[in-house]
Design a protein around this motif. Structure first.
Motif, mmCIF file in Angstrom:
data_model
loop_
_atom_site.group_PDB
_atom_site.id
_atom_site.type_symbol
_atom_site.label_atom_id
_atom_site.label_comp_id
_atom_site.label_asym_id
_atom_site.label_seq_id
_atom_site.Cartn_x
_atom_site.Cartn_y
_atom_site.Cartn_z
ATOM 1 N N ILE A 85 19.516 -1.440 37.624
ATOM 2 C CA ILE A 85 20.857 -0.851 37.663
ATOM 3 C C ILE A 85 21.547 -1.199 38.977
ATOM 4 N N LEU A 86 20.752 -1.207 40.060
ATOM 5 C CA LEU A 86 21.314 -1.550 41.362
ATOM 6 C C LEU A 86 21.883 -2.965 41.370
ATOM 7 N N SER A 87 21.313 -3.839 40.535
ATOM 8 C CA SER A 87 21.818 -5.209 40.477
ATOM 9 C C SER A 87 23.262 -5.249 39.980
ATOM 10 N N PHE A 88 23.662 -4.284 39.127
ATOM 11 C CA PHE A 88 25.073 -4.163 38.748
ATOM 12 C C PHE A 88 25.933 -4.035 40.009
ATOM 13 N N VAL A 89 25.520 -3.105 40.860
ATOM 14 C CA VAL A 89 26.321 -2.756 42.031
ATOM 15 C C VAL A 89 26.344 -3.909 43.038
ATOM 16 N N VAL A 90 25.159 -4.443 43.335
ATOM 17 C CA VAL A 90 25.065 -5.486 44.357
ATOM 18 C C VAL A 90 25.789 -6.757 43.920
#
Length: 206
Positions: A99-104
């Motif tokens: 999910i963090l990859s969405f943000v980054v």
């Protein structure tokens, strides 16, 4: 400017589709065979497809040399991650970095931020292994392993190759192309924040 506004409005369905009741790895098309199950699993799961598209846009923004190196590196690292997921499985904590990859990635695209090549390629590999692992959380017979891994790897290659190619074409052939890509990145960033928030609420409520 009207085109950009239309693009921003088109991101609303994406936010709606990213609100799940729960997230589980699953085979969506087992009746088509293991290869197509592997091919369609990431292509029909927005938690994988959207960040992969963001990665393709990010690679295109880092320059053609970076994109060419990412093209074989990403699917190979995804394949390695799938094998790890099939071999060990059950590492639910990887949902958070995915999910963090969405943000980054969404943030990097939105800012059009250049990274040192070594840092960027390392991020591509780690990102690919994490998502590959999540796609490997399935129950397969020994004989179907090769076909399933080949399917997921093919999906990874197609998304990055076609996505990066389309991003380069848009940015080079239209004056508004770079702005459109950055707008898409901001929507991916927003989607990641919303999706992560729902997942955190689900974890706390469990």
């Amino acid at each position: 400017m009207s085109r950009i506004n239309t693009l921003l409005r088109s991101g609303l369905p994406l936010l709606v589709l990213l609100v799940p009741e729960s997230a589980h790895a699953h085979l969506v098309s087992t009746r088509f065979g293991e290869f197509y199950s592997g091919l369609l699993h990431p292509l029909t799961t927005l938690v994988h497809l959207v960040p992969w598209l963001a990665l393709a846009m990010f690679a295109s923004m880092q320059g053609k040399a970076f994109a060419r190196r990412s093209l074989p590196l990403f699917p190979l690292a995804v394949a390695f991650g799938v094998l790890l997921g099939i071999s060990f499985g059950g590492l639910q904590s990887l949902l958070i970095p995915n999910i963090l990859s969405f943000v980054v990635l969404g943030g990097l695209v939105a800012l059009s931020y250049p990274l040192p090549r070594a840092v960027g390629l390392t991020a591509v590999v780690l990102f690919a292994i994490s998502h590959g692992y999540a796609n490997g959380d399935v129950d397969l017979a020994d004989g179907s392993l090769t076909l399933y891994v080949a399917g997921v790897t093919t999906a990874a290659y197609l998304v990055v190759a076609l996505g990066a190619g389309a991003a380069v074409a848009i940015s080079e052939r239209a004056a508004w192309g770079q702005i459109a890509l950055r707008a898409l990145g901001s929507w991916i960033l927003a989607a990641g924040l919303i999706y992560g928030g729902f997942e955190l609420m689900g974890v706390r409520g469990a």
